[in-house]
Write a protein that holds these residues in place. Structure first.
Motif, PDB file in Angstrom:
ATOM      1  N   GLN A 101       0.826  -1.201   0.000  1.00  0.00           N
ATOM      2  CA  GLN A 101       0.000   0.000   0.000  1.00  0.00           C
ATOM      3  C   GLN A 101       0.868   1.262   0.000  1.00  0.00           C
ATOM      4  N   ILE A 102       1.982   1.229   0.703  1.00  0.00           N
ATOM      5  CA  ILE A 102       2.902   2.364   0.698  1.00  0.00           C
ATOM      6  C   ILE A 102       3.461   2.573  -0.708  1.00  0.00           C
ATOM      7  N   LEU A 103       3.851   1.485  -1.368  1.00  0.00           N
ATOM      8  CA  LEU A 103       4.375   1.597  -2.732  1.00  0.00           C
ATOM      9  C   LEU A 103       3.321   2.144  -3.695  1.00  0.00           C
ATOM     10  N   ASP A 104       2.085   1.687  -3.569  1.00  0.00           N
ATOM     11  CA  ASP A 104       1.029   2.176  -4.455  1.00  0.00           C
ATOM     12  C   ASP A 104       0.859   3.687  -4.330  1.00  0.00           C
ATOM     13  N   PHE A 105       1.070   4.202  -3.137  1.00  0.00           N
ATOM     14  CA  PHE A 105       0.953   5.649  -2.926  1.00  0.00           C
ATOM     15  C   PHE A 105       2.222   6.385  -3.357  1.00  0.00           C
ATOM     16  N   CYS A 106       3.374   5.837  -3.030  1.00  0.00           N
ATOM     17  CA  CYS A 106       4.625   6.586  -3.178  1.00  0.00           C
ATOM     18  C   CYS A 106       5.264   6.486  -4.564  1.00  0.00           C
ATOM     19  N   VAL A 107       5.184   5.340  -5.217  1.00  0.00           N
ATOM     20  CA  VAL A 107       5.848   5.196  -6.510  1.00  0.00           C
ATOM     21  C   VAL A 107       5.348   6.220  -7.527  1.00  0.00           C
ATOM     22  N   PRO A 108       4.040   6.435  -7.686  1.00  0.00           N
ATOM     23  CA  PRO A 108       3.591   7.462  -8.633  1.00  0.00           C
ATOM     24  C   PRO A 108       4.078   8.871  -8.263  1.00  0.00           C
ATOM     25  N   ARG A 109       4.491   9.054  -7.011  1.00  0.00           N
ATOM     26  CA  ARG A 109       4.991  10.350  -6.565  1.00  0.00           C
ATOM     27  C   ARG A 109       6.509  10.420  -6.578  1.00  0.00           C
TER      28      ARG A 109
END
Length: 454
Positions: A101-109
């Motif tokens: 869930q952290i990756l889903d939020f952070c990778v696009p950013r």
């Protein structure tokens, strides 16, 4: 109308079997789902016996996430993001959020995890409690090295903000503290910037421990290194493998979340499916799948970091009996001879590890009092459980690890004895002073004899 989020009294919840990822052992427990940070106090106040333990995704392999006849506080309902600062990369979230869930939020950013294990399906709290490590330990240390702060709730109602400077003793006891010092409600993690999902990857075939050590030395300035090793080969092919190294690509490219995995291991494999012959055939095919000795490619981060996550429930391939994982860390002084000796002992046993991972640990100090890594070599082996062979082999391998000055990883363990654990972690008695009197686990009781009264 009843409130679906109302916390239930643990005594009213029927006991049911609960499994770790290794599926051994399986113990009955009362599972209490937590949805809010305040739920820990309410759940704790309602307990009368059996003790408690916070658990996330249950991805530990042995009994460190189990509590026989106790109460498991399941934190995955506490998965909210609290804040994120793109200028600093500081992310604050509740402890039940998963790395996925952290990756889903952070990778696009444009940000990535500073340290990642071989699966993204672990919670932030679990990553802290086990002070997880990844392919970049030699350059980045453990997960705990990148934790800025967290809040620790104790069963007596006290709350502690823990940082390297504020309550530093609780900070070091909780990182790698197996979830026993209190309940982590939220934590702040420093993410690392990226400009692409891609990894500049290189795979290199090697034969023998000396080639592995040479490649490790040559790759000391690269961020990520890890090796797959064939535990079934003998003679001139003894300890052959593929050395995998990489860095985040510096070329900007599209950043987007990963798709949900679609493959599912569909059934319980029969117990005889993974044997020495079938694993040997697989290992030979896997080694020769790489046609050239050295392969260079641009690879998405998913298959590089999480090759097994693309198949849900892959642990079913070990059958209903489950699997045992053995992982040691042995200091450089004895790392070479120990790795050779352990691999020979495994070959002599007739058992075969389907997944064998060999890599170097660096000298970045771990912040946790009970953290596992040390400078040297770590070897992780998975075996389907065959009771008459597996447990005697694990006892021998643990004794060998002790003789070579190493230690085993509690998050992966289901077999080490109390005397072995106490030799690996002589600081355990100092650590025990920080344990919350309500919290325990089947692992802790097994390796210390420290049992809560009923």
């Amino acid at each position: 109308m009843s409130d679906p989020y109302r916390l239930k009294d643990a005594s009213q919840i029927p006991s049911a079997p609960f499994e770790s990822w290794g599926r051994y052992p399986t113990y009955p427990a009362h599972t209490v789902p937590l949805h809010w940070q305040s739920d820990f106090a309410s759940a704790s106040a309602g307990l009368h016996n059996g003790g408690a333990l916070a658990v996330g995704m249950g991805r530990s392999y042995g009994d460190s996430c189990l509590l026989k006849d106790g109460n498991l506080f399941v934190t995955t309902g506490m998965n909210r993001l609290i804040s994120f600062d793109p200028a600093t990369g500081l992310l604050t979230a509740e402890a039940g959020i998963t790395l996925a869930q952290i990756l889903d939020f952070c990778v696009p950013r444009g940000f990535f995890l500073p340290v990642s294990p071989g699966t993204k399906y672990v919670t932030l709290g679990g990553a802290i409690a086990n002070d997880i490590h990844g392919k970049n330990h030699h350059s980045a240390g453990t997960f705990g090295c990148h934790i800025v702060q967290f809040e620790l709730l104790r069963s007596d109602g006290t709350r502690r903000l823990c940082t390297p400077d504020q309550n530093p003793d609780w900070f070091t006891a909780t990182i790698g503290g197996l979830g026993l010092t209190g309940f982590i409600s939220w934590a702040t993690l420093r993410m690392k910037p990226i400009v692409s999902r891609m990894i500049d990857y290189e795979g290199i075939q090697f034969h023998g421990i000396d080639e592995f050590l040479s490649l490790t030395e040559q790759a000391r300035n690269l961020e990520y290194t890890v090796s797959w090793v064939d535990v079934t080969s003998t003679g001139k092919n003894f300890l052959r493998g593929i050395f995998m190294q990489g860095d985040h690509s510096p070329l900007p490219a599209e950043l987007k979340p990963s798709p949900e995995p679609k493959l599912v291991f569909p059934f319980e494999a029969p117990g005889f499916a993974l044997n020495h012959a079938t694993v040997s055939l697989f290992n030979t095919a896997f080694f020769h799948k790489q046609i050239h000795k050295r392969v260079v490619a641009l690879q998405d981060y998913e298959p590089f970091f999480y090759p097994l996550d693309k198949v849900l429930h892959w642990n079913r391939m070990y059958g209903k009996g489950g699997l045992l994982q053995f992982q040691y860390a042995i200091p450089w002084e004895h790392a070479r001879e120990a790795t050779v000796a352990v691999m020979k002992e495994v070959a002599k046993s007739g058992l075969a590890s389907f997944l064998a991972v060999l890599k170097a640990f660096g000298d970045v100090p771990s912040p946790g009092m009970m953290s596992f890594p040390l400078p040297g070599i770590t070897l992780a082996l998975d075996f389907p459980i065959k009771p008459d062979k597996s447990f005697p082999l694990f006892e021998r391998l643990a004794d060998m690890t002790r003789e070579f000055g190493g230690r085993l990883y509690p998050a992966k363990d289901a077999a080490m004895t109390a005397s072995q654990f106490q030799a690996f972690y002589p600081q355990w008695e100092q650590f025990a002073r920080y344990r919350d009197p309500l919290l325990t686990s089947s692992f802790w009781e097994r390796v210390t004899g420290d049992r809560l009264p009923l």
